[in-house]
Design a protein around this motif. Structure first.
Motif, short mmCIF file in Angstrom:
data_model
loop_
_atom_site.label_atom_id
_atom_site.label_comp_id
_atom_site.label_asym_id
_atom_site.label_seq_id
_atom_site.Cartn_x
_atom_site.Cartn_y
_atom_site.Cartn_z
N GLU A 278 18.18 -103.49 5.53
CA GLU A 278 18.89 -103.58 4.24
C GLU A 278 18.26 -104.63 3.34
OE1 GLU A 278 23.53 -104.00 2.69
OE2 GLU A 278 22.99 -104.40 4.79
N LEU A 282 16.34 -104.22 -0.35
CA LEU A 282 16.71 -105.04 -1.50
C LEU A 282 15.50 -105.79 -2.05
CD1 LEU A 282 18.90 -106.28 -3.34
CD2 LEU A 282 19.26 -108.02 -1.57
N HIS A 285 13.27 -103.50 -4.17
CA HIS A 285 13.81 -103.22 -5.50
C HIS A 285 13.65 -104.44 -6.42
CE1 HIS A 285 15.39 -99.27 -4.70
NE2 HIS A 285 16.03 -99.70 -3.60
N GLN A 286 13.82 -105.63 -5.88
CA GLN A 286 13.72 -106.82 -6.72
C GLN A 286 12.27 -107.16 -7.06
OE1 GLN A 286 15.76 -109.81 -4.48
NE2 GLN A 286 17.80 -109.20 -5.22
N GLU A 310 18.54 -113.92 -1.85
CA GLU A 310 19.10 -112.61 -1.50
C GLU A 310 20.10 -112.68 -0.35
OE1 GLU A 310 15.63 -110.38 -0.65
OE2 GLU A 310 15.04 -111.62 1.07
N TYR A 348 23.51 -108.65 -4.04
CA TYR A 348 23.08 -107.65 -5.02
C TYR A 348 23.32 -108.21 -6.42
CZ TYR A 348 22.99 -104.40 -1.12
OH TYR A 348 22.72 -103.79 0.08
N GLN A 349 22.23 -108.43 -7.16
CA GLN A 349 22.33 -108.97 -8.52
C GLN A 349 22.16 -107.84 -9.51
OE1 GLN A 349 19.55 -112.14 -9.08
NE2 GLN A 349 20.26 -113.27 -7.26
N ALA A 350 23.16 -107.64 -10.35
CA ALA A 350 23.12 -106.55 -11.34
C ALA A 350 22.36 -106.99 -12.58
CB ALA A 350 24.55 -106.15 -11.70
#
Length: 350
Positions: A278, A282, A285-286, A310, A348-350
């Protein structure tokens, strides 16, 4: 050592439990076979019909029988040195020394005994018919080879040892303090009702003899009837059976504990792999929108200063590092507040 499913202590416990369980089960089966054989053995009384019973079988020997009769000496009986009116055919004199031994662990004196002298005297004897007929007799061979001597205590005296002051001082220094001597006399009295379980043989002269079985089966001479012997053997067999069962349950508990620990480790390993996957997703994506030529972002990991933060450390809730730095922690404590870390979840940072 971590790859082993059992710890050294559990291996020792498992091996000893299985070994004792097998030994106790062997003793249980051995006693159970004797019980079965005694149950199947013919039950006879000493009388005139014994020779005809042997003749009817077509053999001069019955392999295993239980026979009851009254003890009578063949010639002169033994006389008790302490009670002249008592006569018997087996006499055992035992002299035991009793002393106190200092137990440094329990900080107390414990009683101990040792046999100083033991003498056993026998004379030939027979099992006679209760009616007293001379023709109804069975000679008892090798009574000392019986599983247990059929004797009862007829005399007992304890002689206490006297001590002076010097003796008491030496006793406390050596840790041993004599108490005295116990003198006992045990006899198989003439006229006692005796049950013999063994091989019954008819000799050429027409005499009957009860002797130890040729196949090594237990040879019993006991006061009372055969049912008392059977009850004692059943009790011993049941004891070894339960002892074997308890040792087997102990071994099963060790194995169950090891299986539970292995399952827990496997479950934790699966959770760690899922968590790592997981975080990897993440991170991909970052990193897609991160320019490595720029200065470290404001939310960079406080340890490596290159990756984004993270991880949410629980229960303190601090967000201060990336997952790779978290995995490299020597101790599972928060680098901000030093509180223990129970678990970690991705941020998870939007």
């Amino acid at each position: 050592m971590d790859t082993l499913p059992l710890t050294p202590g559990e291996l020792v416990c498992l091996g000893s439990s299985l070994a004792f369980s097998g030994l106790f089960y062997y003793l249980h089966r051995k006693k159970a076979k004797v019980v079965t054989k005694i149950q199947e053995a013919p039950k006879l009384q000493v009388n005139d019909s014994l020779p005809s019973i042997l003749s009817a079988t077509g053999s001069s020997c019955l392999g295993y029988v239980a026979i009851e009769g009254v003890v009578q000496p063949v010639e002169t009986a033994l006389t008790s040195p302490y009670h002249e009116e008592l006569q018997g055919v087996i006499e055992r004199l035992v002299l035991k020394e009793h002393r106190l031994i200092w137990n440094s662990l329990a900080r107390s004196w414990t009683d101990s005994e040792r046999v100083v002298l033991e003498q056993v005297h026998t004379v030939p004897f027979v099992l006679a018919s209760p009616s007293g007929k001379a023709s109804g007799q069975v000679c008892v061979e090798s009574p000392l080879h019986a599983v247990e001597l059929p004797v009862e205590t007829v005399y007992e005296r304890f002689q206490q040892t006297s001590h002076g002051f010097k003796d008491l001082l030496s006793h406390y220094l050596s840790g041993e303090k004599p108490k005295g001597f116990l003198e006992t006399e045990e006899m198989l009295l003439v006229g006692s009702s005796l049950t013999g379980i063994g091989e019954l043989a008819l000799h050429r002269d027409g005499s009957l003899h009860l002797q130890p079985p040729a196949d090594g089966t237990g040879y019993f001479l006991r006061l009372g009837d055969w049912e008392a012997i059977l009850a004692d053997l059943r009790s011993v067999s049941s004891f070894w059976k339960w002892a074997s069962l308890l040792c087997g349950l102990a071994a099963a508990a060790v194995i169950l504990r090891a299986l539970c620990r292995a399952y827990h480790r496997h479950k934790v390993h699966q959770e760690q792999e899922a968590q790592q996957q997981e975080f990897e997703n993440l991170r991909r994506h970052q990193s897609a929108g991160l320019d490595l030529s720029e200065e470290p972002p404001e939310n960079a990991c406080v340890i490596c200063l290159t990756s984004l933060r993270e991880c949410v450390l629980l229960p303190c809730g601090h967000v201060c590092c990336c997952f790779r730095c978290f995995q490299a922690f020597p101790n599972r404590t928060c680098p901000i507040c030093r509180s223990p870390i129970d678990r970690v979840v991705p941020l998870y940072q939007a």
